[in-house]
Every structure is written in C-alpha cells, then in structure tokens.
Design a protein around this motif. Structure first.
Motif: not given
Length: 329
Positions: A76-77, A188-190, A212-213, A291-296
C-alpha cells in the motif's frame, strides 16, 4: 461522550481501551455532529498518544470489512493527507507506476477532506466503481496488478464521520488512521505523514508487526518525497535523513508539483503524467516515490535499479495500461 469530552478538556489522555470503545461507539452512530466535531478538535489542539492512536486503529480494524489478498505480497502506498500542500495525486500515480512494474498494489484511499483531490476523487473521475467484493478485488490484482480499497466501503466508523470531517475541512486524527487500517492487511507499506511526530508514532506501532514498511516525512511538511528538500525515512532497521542530491536528483520548487484548484485540474495533471508527458519535476517526484516503494518490498534492491524499473513503467506506458485495465474491468 460528555464524560469522554470532559476528561479530554481536563487535559487527560485516553487509555488504549477507552480509545477503542469510543471509536466503536462512533461507528454505531451514538453521537451527534457537535460531539463528533468537539471530539475530533481535541486532537487538532494537542498531540495524539501512541495508546490513543493504537486504540482507534484497533477499533477500526475490528469493525472493518476485511478482504484476504495475502496470496499477492501487496504494498500500500498512501499518505495521511492534511499537509496543506495541495500537490497533484503523487501517491496514487506512484501506485500505478509500481503496479506497472509487475508489483501488486492494494491501494487504500478516500475522498479528499483538506485538499482538492484525494485518491478516491481521482479514480472516480476516471470511471472506476468502488467495491468491497473480494472476488472483484482479486480479479483486479490478477489483471491490472492493482486494486483500490475505498475506505468508506470497508470502515463504518469512517463513513459515520464523513459529513463532519467534510464540514470541518481540516486534517483530523482520521487522517493519521487511514494509512494504518488497510482492510487487506498488506505485507508491505509505504506511508507518508504530514508531521514528524506522526511518523514516529507509525514507526513505534509498526515495529511490533511482521511487515515491511517505509515511513516518509519531508522536512518541509510534505507527506511524501517531494524533492523540494530533504526527508526523513524510517524503516524497521532505523531512520535516516535523505536529500534529493543523495538520490542524484535536483531540488524542485513547490510550484512544480501543484495539483490545481479542482478535481478536474488534478485529473488533467494526472493524465498528462501517466501518458508520459509530465514535466521533469513531476516525473522525477513520482519516479522517486515509486522506486522507494520497490526497495521497501525488496530490501536488497538498490535504489538505482528500482528507479530504472519504474522509469520503464512510466515511459513504456505500462502504468497507463494498468489504469486503463483497472477502469475497464
């Protein structure tokens, strides 16, 4: 509610159990609009505690209409909103770009309360029909790599206060709750926050969970990576301050990410960017967030690699195709 309000007016805090119960009572529509407005105003005037936020969250999660999307390793973003910056729909665009890379996204969102256009306003303007049917949401993930969970369809308490929030037209503690109560419980969370205190509360709460967040707070007040300045980034491994220059990016002016004065304005900007015709500033902001979302999701993935993947999604029009598929399904 009078007892609760008198306690709060006396500068006392709610216990976690009290916070849980009052949110359940709100969901049951036991209070009038004046009481609701007074209750929400308290938390605009003083910081919310970890117990209060956790208690409110527990109530919303307990009452939520849940969907099981655990087969898909979703992210989720989402931001709190309420930063008063009136940007274009950065987190929503980011979600489609991430989905265009093949990563599954379970986006939780709502109508705007304190800005021109929220994620629900945007998707509705493109013809998307909100649903809480698990079968349909799974089909969306299968075919478009993204599904959208419109908060009032899943959270009766949010629905119960929607008119009061709209009348106030200010950020309330419900802005803080939204990113924490995705009814599909993504792995996973951004998360973006409008202030540093909320970011720290999120970090405190999520550290205890097996997810993961990444939590973002731009030091100049944005609830996302804005590239207008440095931002604080929290993960389960610690926290750091990151500047645009650290990422090989140029700082931009706030005007470059302005979202317009209406949903129609915001939709036009959204369409321009997802068509691959955004300005350098607009593109770099959504690509950096994506890009940050993918690294999370994958902690081993370098930012530079992720950035190239999301560029291919945006400029190869894969993000646009995910939007078209989602609206068409």
């Amino acid at each position: 509610m009078k007892t609760i309000l008198n306690k709060l007016y006396s500068h006392e805090r709610l216990s976690k159990s009290e916070a849980t119960q009052v949110l359940k009572d709100i969901a049951a529509e036991k209070y009038n609009d004046a009481h609701l407005a007074s209750f929400m105003t308290v938390f605009m005037m003083r910081p919310i505690t970890a117990d209060e936020l956790s208690g409110f969250r527990d109530a919303l999660n307990e009452l939520a209409i849940k969907v099981d999307l655990s087969d898909y390793n979703t992210i989720d973003i989402v931001g709190t909103g309420g930063d008063g910056k009136n940007t274009f729909n950065i987190s929503t665009l980011t979600s489609f770009i991430v989905a265009g890379t093949g990563q599954k996204v379970a986006k939780h969102g709502n109508y705007s309360v304190s800005s021109q256009s929220g994620s629900s306003d945007m998707l509705e303007s493109f013809g998307y029909n909100f649903t809480n049917e698990e079968r349909v949401l799974r089909a969306h993930l299968e075919e478009a790599n993204i599904c959208f969970l419109h908060a009032p369809k899943f959270h009766p308490a949010m629905k119960a206060v929607s008119s009061t929030r709209k009348a106030l037209a200010l950020k309330t503690f419900f802005n803080m709750l939204g990113p924490l109560v995705n009814p599909s419980a993504p792995q996973n969370h951004m998360l973006g926050t409008f202030n540093l205190e909320v970011a720290r509360l999120y970090n405190y709460i999520l550290q205890a969970e097996n997810v993961n967040y990444g939590i973002i707070h731009a030091l100049d007040g944005y609830d996302e990576i804005s590239l207008t300045g440095a931002f604080k980034f929290f993960t389960k491994h610690g926290e750091q301050i990151i500047s645009p220059e650290d990422l090989g990016q140029k700082r931009i002016q706030q005007a470059a990410i302005f979202g317009g004065n209406s949903v129609a304005d915001a939709a036009k900007i959204f369409k321009t960017i997802i068509d691959g015709n955004g300005s350098d500033a607009q593109n770099n902001v959504v690509l950096t967030n994506a890009a940050f979302a993918l690294t999370i999701v994958d902690e081993t993935k370098p930012f530079e690699t992720a950035f190239e993947e999301v560029k291919a999604s945006l400029f190869g029009l894969k993000a646009k195709q995910t939007l078209e598929k989602l609206v068409r399904i």
